[in-house]
Design a protein around this motif. Structure first.
Motif, PDB file in Angstrom:
ATOM      1  N   SER A  19       0.838  -1.206   0.000  1.00 62.80           N
ATOM      2  CA  SER A  19       0.000   0.000   0.000  1.00 62.80           C
ATOM      3  C   SER A  19       0.871   1.253   0.000  1.00 62.80           C
ATOM      4  CB  SER A  19      -0.876   0.051   1.261  1.00 62.80           C
ATOM      5  OG  SER A  19      -1.808  -0.978   1.241  1.00 62.80           O
ATOM      6  N   ALA A  20       1.880   1.246   0.884  1.00 66.93           N
ATOM      7  CA  ALA A  20       2.741   2.427   0.998  1.00 66.93           C
ATOM      8  C   ALA A  20       3.521   2.665  -0.294  1.00 66.93           C
ATOM      9  CB  ALA A  20       3.692   2.264   2.183  1.00 66.93           C
ATOM     10  N   VAL A  21       3.926   1.581  -0.954  1.00 63.67           N
ATOM     11  CA  VAL A  21       4.668   1.710  -2.221  1.00 63.67           C
ATOM     12  C   VAL A  21       3.780   2.371  -3.282  1.00 63.67           C
ATOM     13  CG1 VAL A  21       5.540   0.312  -4.152  1.00 63.67           C
ATOM     14  CG2 VAL A  21       6.346  -0.127  -1.817  1.00 63.67           C
ATOM     15  N   ALA A  22       2.523   1.954  -3.346  1.00 67.38           N
ATOM     16  CA  ALA A  22       1.603   2.538  -4.333  1.00 67.38           C
ATOM     17  C   ALA A  22       1.443   4.045  -4.076  1.00 67.38           C
ATOM     18  CB  ALA A  22       0.248   1.830  -4.269  1.00 67.38           C
ATOM     19  N   VAL A  23       1.317   4.401  -2.797  1.00 66.04           N
ATOM     20  CA  VAL A  23       1.126   5.815  -2.448  1.00 66.04           C
ATOM     21  C   VAL A  23       2.402   6.618  -2.733  1.00 66.04           C
ATOM     22  CG1 VAL A  23       0.707   7.383  -0.495  1.00 66.04           C
ATOM     23  CG2 VAL A  23      -0.696   5.314  -0.766  1.00 66.04           C
ATOM     24  N   LEU A  24       3.560   6.047  -2.361  1.00 72.12           N
ATOM     25  CA  LEU A  24       4.838   6.729  -2.631  1.00 72.12           C
ATOM     26  C   LEU A  24       5.004   6.988  -4.124  1.00 72.12           C
ATOM     27  CD1 LEU A  24       7.743   4.996  -0.651  1.00 72.12           C
ATOM     28  CD2 LEU A  24       7.211   7.442  -0.680  1.00 72.12           C
ATOM     29  N   ASP A  25       4.725   5.961  -4.936  1.00 72.15           N
ATOM     30  CA  ASP A  25       4.909   6.100  -6.386  1.00 72.15           C
ATOM     31  C   ASP A  25       4.057   7.236  -6.933  1.00 72.15           C
ATOM     32  OD1 ASP A  25       6.834   4.176  -6.689  1.00 72.15           O
ATOM     33  OD2 ASP A  25       5.428   2.562  -7.158  1.00 72.15           O
ATOM     34  N   LYS A  26       2.796   7.269  -6.504  1.00 67.64           N
ATOM     35  CA  LYS A  26       1.896   8.296  -7.058  1.00 67.64           C
ATOM     36  C   LYS A  26       2.285   9.683  -6.561  1.00 67.64           C
ATOM     37  CE  LYS A  26      -2.646   9.387  -8.460  1.00 67.64           C
ATOM     38  NZ  LYS A  26      -4.017   8.951  -8.665  1.00 67.64           N
ATOM     39  N   ALA A  27       2.563   9.795  -5.252  1.00 74.34           N
ATOM     40  CA  ALA A  27       2.908  11.112  -4.701  1.00 74.34           C
ATOM     41  C   ALA A  27       4.244  11.591  -5.275  1.00 74.34           C
ATOM     42  CB  ALA A  27       2.968  11.041  -3.184  1.00 74.34           C
ATOM     43  N   GLY A  28       5.211  10.666  -5.413  1.00 76.45           N
ATOM     44  CA  GLY A  28       6.525  11.025  -5.949  1.00 76.45           C
ATOM     45  C   GLY A  28       6.415  11.504  -7.390  1.00 76.45           C
ATOM     46  N   ALA A  29       5.631  10.753  -8.196  1.00 76.17           N
ATOM     47  CA  ALA A  29       5.511  11.078  -9.620  1.00 76.17           C
ATOM     48  C   ALA A  29       4.949  12.496  -9.809  1.00 76.17           C
ATOM     49  CB  ALA A  29       4.618  10.046 -10.314  1.00 76.17           C
ATOM     50  N   LYS A  30       4.028  12.900  -8.930  1.00 77.87           N
ATOM     51  CA  LYS A  30       3.450  14.258  -9.033  1.00 77.87           C
ATOM     52  C   LYS A  30       4.530  15.331  -8.977  1.00 77.87           C
ATOM     53  CE  LYS A  30      -0.088  15.828  -6.658  1.00 77.87           C
ATOM     54  NZ  LYS A  30      -0.942  16.039  -5.471  1.00 77.87           N
ATOM     55  N   HIS A  31       5.630  14.997  -8.263  1.00 76.77           N
ATOM     56  CA  HIS A  31       6.703  15.988  -8.096  1.00 76.77           C
ATOM     57  C   HIS A  31       7.943  15.628  -8.926  1.00 76.77           C
ATOM     58  CE1 HIS A  31       4.756  18.189  -4.765  1.00 76.77           C
ATOM     59  NE2 HIS A  31       4.197  17.021  -4.522  1.00 76.77           N
ATOM     60  N   GLY A  32       7.786  14.663  -9.841  1.00 72.40           N
ATOM     61  CA  GLY A  32       8.888  14.290 -10.727  1.00 72.40           C
ATOM     62  C   GLY A  32       9.936  13.385 -10.086  1.00 72.40           C
ATOM     63  N   HIS A  33       9.590  12.690  -9.004  1.00 69.59           N
ATOM     64  CA  HIS A  33      10.549  11.789  -8.364  1.00 69.59           C
ATOM     65  C   HIS A  33      10.212  10.334  -8.681  1.00 69.59           C
ATOM     66  CE1 HIS A  33      11.920  15.252  -6.237  1.00 69.59           C
ATOM     67  NE2 HIS A  33      10.780  15.401  -5.579  1.00 69.59           N
ATOM     68  N   LYS A  34      11.273   9.505  -8.689  1.00 70.96           N
ATOM     69  CA  LYS A  34      11.078   8.083  -8.978  1.00 70.96           C
ATOM     70  C   LYS A  34      11.743   7.259  -7.876  1.00 70.96           C
ATOM     71  CE  LYS A  34      11.800   4.768 -12.735  1.00 70.96           C
ATOM     72  NZ  LYS A  34      12.481   3.734 -11.986  1.00 70.96           N
ATOM     73  N   PHE A  35      11.056   6.219  -7.453  1.00 76.05           N
ATOM     74  CA  PHE A  35      11.612   5.338  -6.415  1.00 76.05           C
ATOM     75  C   PHE A  35      11.926   3.980  -7.043  1.00 76.05           C
ATOM     76  CE2 PHE A  35       8.563   8.237  -4.390  1.00 76.05           C
ATOM     77  CZ  PHE A  35       9.403   8.879  -3.496  1.00 76.05           C
ATOM     78  N   ASN A  36      13.146   3.494  -6.816  1.00 74.74           N
ATOM     79  CA  ASN A  36      13.511   2.120  -7.217  1.00 74.74           C
ATOM     80  C   ASN A  36      13.518   1.274  -5.950  1.00 74.74           C
ATOM     81  OD1 ASN A  36      14.147   3.120  -9.839  1.00 74.74           O
ATOM     82  ND2 ASN A  36      16.096   3.857  -8.997  1.00 74.74           N
ATOM     83  N   TYR A  37      12.837   0.124  -6.005  1.00 79.49           N
ATOM     84  CA  TYR A  37      12.706  -0.691  -4.800  1.00 79.49           C
ATOM     85  C   TYR A  37      13.489  -1.987  -4.927  1.00 79.49           C
ATOM     86  CZ  TYR A  37       8.703   2.426  -4.303  1.00 79.49           C
ATOM     87  OH  TYR A  37       7.895   3.528  -4.232  1.00 79.49           O
ATOM     88  N   ASN A  38      14.141  -2.371  -3.845  1.00 85.43           N
ATOM     89  CA  ASN A  38      14.736  -3.703  -3.728  1.00 85.43           C
ATOM     90  C   ASN A  38      14.194  -4.327  -2.457  1.00 85.43           C
ATOM     91  OD1 ASN A  38      16.597  -4.003  -5.952  1.00 85.43           O
ATOM     92  ND2 ASN A  38      17.669  -2.267  -5.030  1.00 85.43           N
ATOM     93  N   ALA A  39      13.586  -5.504  -2.575  1.00 88.25           N
ATOM     94  CA  ALA A  39      12.987  -6.152  -1.400  1.00 88.25           C
ATOM     95  C   ALA A  39      13.960  -7.161  -0.798  1.00 88.25           C
ATOM     96  CB  ALA A  39      11.689  -6.836  -1.801  1.00 88.25           C
ATOM     97  N   TYR A  40      14.028  -7.184   0.531  1.00 83.91           N
ATOM     98  CA  TYR A  40      14.894  -8.131   1.248  1.00 83.91           C
ATOM     99  C   TYR A  40      14.095  -8.821   2.342  1.00 83.91           C
ATOM    100  CZ  TYR A  40      18.449  -5.384  -1.082  1.00 83.91           C
ATOM    101  OH  TYR A  40      19.178  -4.745  -2.039  1.00 83.91           O
ATOM    102  N   LEU A  41      14.558 -10.011   2.720  1.00 84.23           N
ATOM    103  CA  LEU A  41      13.861 -10.789   3.749  1.00 84.23           C
ATOM    104  C   LEU A  41      14.255 -10.320   5.142  1.00 84.23           C
ATOM    105  CD1 LEU A  41      14.347 -14.353   2.239  1.00 84.23           C
ATOM    106  CD2 LEU A  41      12.175 -13.098   2.402  1.00 84.23           C
ATOM    107  N   ILE A  42      13.276 -10.360   6.044  1.00 84.79           N
ATOM    108  CA  ILE A  42      13.561 -10.087   7.454  1.00 84.79           C
ATOM    109  C   ILE A  42      12.526 -10.809   8.314  1.00 84.79           C
ATOM    110  CG2 ILE A  42      12.146  -7.971   7.654  1.00 84.79           C
ATOM    111  CD1 ILE A  42      14.513  -6.841   9.420  1.00 84.79           C
ATOM    112  N   GLY A  43      12.932 -11.175   9.533  1.00 83.95           N
ATOM    113  CA  GLY A  43      11.986 -11.743  10.494  1.00 83.95           C
ATOM    114  C   GLY A  43      11.747 -13.230  10.282  1.00 83.95           C
ATOM    115  N   GLY A  44      10.523 -13.662  10.574  1.00 83.86           N
ATOM    116  CA  GLY A  44      10.188 -15.077  10.485  1.00 83.86           C
ATOM    117  C   GLY A  44      10.319 -15.603   9.070  1.00 83.86           C
ATOM    118  N   SER A  45       9.910 -14.802   8.087  1.00 77.90           N
ATOM    119  CA  SER A  45       9.994 -15.275   6.698  1.00 77.90           C
ATOM    120  C   SER A  45      11.461 -15.449   6.296  1.00 77.90           C
ATOM    121  CB  SER A  45       9.261 -14.327   5.754  1.00 77.90           C
ATOM    122  OG  SER A  45       9.617 -12.996   6.040  1.00 77.90           O
TER     123      SER A  45
END
Ligand code: NAD
Length: 357
Positions: free
Chosen positions: A20-46
């Motif tokens: 959810s937060a990624v979707a919101v970041l992408d839309k809010a960032g794009a409005k201001h001309g910013h781009k986010f590149n994401y790399n996912a890593y494991l943490i915790g029980g998984s």
């Protein structure tokens, strides 16, 4: 601008709220001309299930290389029987230490639209509150010497609270810098009537306060603070306290806002890279049911834009969109308590926030 964000989705509701937060970041960032590149890593029980470790080296390296880190939550009953060092929660302490994050910022404010959700009396809520809890994160009893031994009455266990002057000074400065941008009031919370570590805390805080003549800096004992938070929360602007007291008091301050699903947090060190996460846990009771409130994680992403990425306009837009959705009466199940509105799912709430953006 372009930013590299490490995503640590974790366990339970973690993956749902981070998406959810990624979707919101992408839309809010794009409005201001910013781009986010994401790399996912494991943490915790998984991470433990996949690699045998709750905090794999690859995760630490990925976070260190990123501009900032967004975390969901870790833990769950599946991993409760694991020994201490392998428990998912151990990964949180580990990643904070690895990134040198010694400050936890936890804002707790009453949203006028949610005032009916607060468990406090109407006359207390009517005064409103907006406080910033500054919690020391890498010292104190959670990191002190511990063990088990034979004592006077047989088997016993011990943990040690220890703070250095350096650790107290740097957290006091963070709190005071933050208060300079707010209402210029700092309340330092300790247990100086009993604990030697608290007496050093108090002495040091007041020495640092001399560098900030514009601020009012006072002390409060932790037992009184626990009481004052429910009796008169509007008196607090910036609160600075130790690791364990901050852990407990910030959960209390979350409850007086109405929902644990609303509270964001930021963990910061000396550099710009921070770790942003909701203060709630992995909510195993509702995991995988699309019922989680994503707002705490979305507001954590907004804090990331403000404190680590220096794009405050994006943070302002995200916060305004959350305000607008709440003011329009939309609620997830944890907030639906007294409003009579049918609760939205996690994805529906996310859609509403995206529409507001
Ligand atoms: P919790 O915060 O996960 O849940 C407490 C209650 O609040 C539950 O009823 C849950 O459904 C509800 N809740 C929490 N977040 C919510 C959200 N976003 N939307 C709607 N409801 C929400 O605390 P817990 O039950 O004590 O702990 C569960 C697990 O999480 C444990 O394994 C614990 O160790 C772990 N934990 C992790 C973190 C973290 O990752 N930072 C913090 C606290 C607890």
């Amino acid at each position: 601008m372009e930013f590299n964000i490490a995503l640590l989705k974790g366990d339970g509701i973690g993956p749902e709220i981070v998406e959810s937060a990624v979707a919101v970041l992408d839309k809010a960032g794009a409005k201001h001309g910013h781009k986010f590149n994401y790399n996912a890593y494991l943490i915790g029980g998984s991470a433990y299930d996949a690699t045998g470790k709750p905090l794999p080296e690859e995760t630490v390296a990925g976070c260190k290389a990123a501009d900032s880190v967004l975390l969901g939550a870790v833990g769950g009953p599946k991993w409760d029987a694991l020994p201490g060092d392998l428990r998912p929660e151990k990964a949180l302490l580990g990643i904070r230490a690895a990134l040198g994050l010694f400050t936890n910022l936890r804002p707790a404010k009453l949203y006028p639209a949610l005032k009916d959700e607060s468990p406090l009396r109407a006359d207390i809520v009517a005064k409103g509150f907006d406080l910033m809890m500054v919690r020391e994160l890498t010292g104190g009893i959670y990191f002190g010497e511990r063990g088990r031994r034979e004592g006077k009455y047989g088997a016993e266990a011990y943990d040690t609270e220890c703070y250095s002057v350096m650790e107290i000074e740097r957290i006091a400065r963070v709190a005071m810098d933050s208060a300079m941008k707010r209402r210029k009031n700092v309340i330092s919370i300790d247990k100086a009537n009993v604990l030697e570590s608290s007496r050093l805390w108090r002495e040091t805080v007041h020495r640092v306060a001399k560098e900030y003549p514009a601020l009012t800096v006072t002390d409060m004992l932790v037992d009184n603070a626990a009481m004052q938070l429910v009796k008169n929360p509007s008196q607090f602007d910036v609160v600075v306290t130790s690791n364990m007291f901050g852990d407990i008091l910030s959960d209390e301050s979350s409850q007086i806002t109405g929902s644990i699903g609303m509270l964001a947090s930021a963990s910061l060190g000396e550099g710009k890279c921070g770790l942003y996460e909701p203060i709630h846990g992995s909510a195993p009771d509702i995991a995988g049911q699309n019922k989680a409130n994503p707002i705490a994680t979305i507001l954590s992403a907004a804090m990331m834009c403000r404190f680590s990425l220096d794009i405050p306009a994006v943070a302002d837009d995200i916060e305004a969109a959350v305000d607008a959705v709440l003011n329009a009466g939309w609620r997830t199940a944890d907030l639906a308590g007294t409003s009579g509105v049918a609760p939205l799912s996690c994805t529906e709430m996310t859609e509403k926030i995206l529409e507001a953006l």
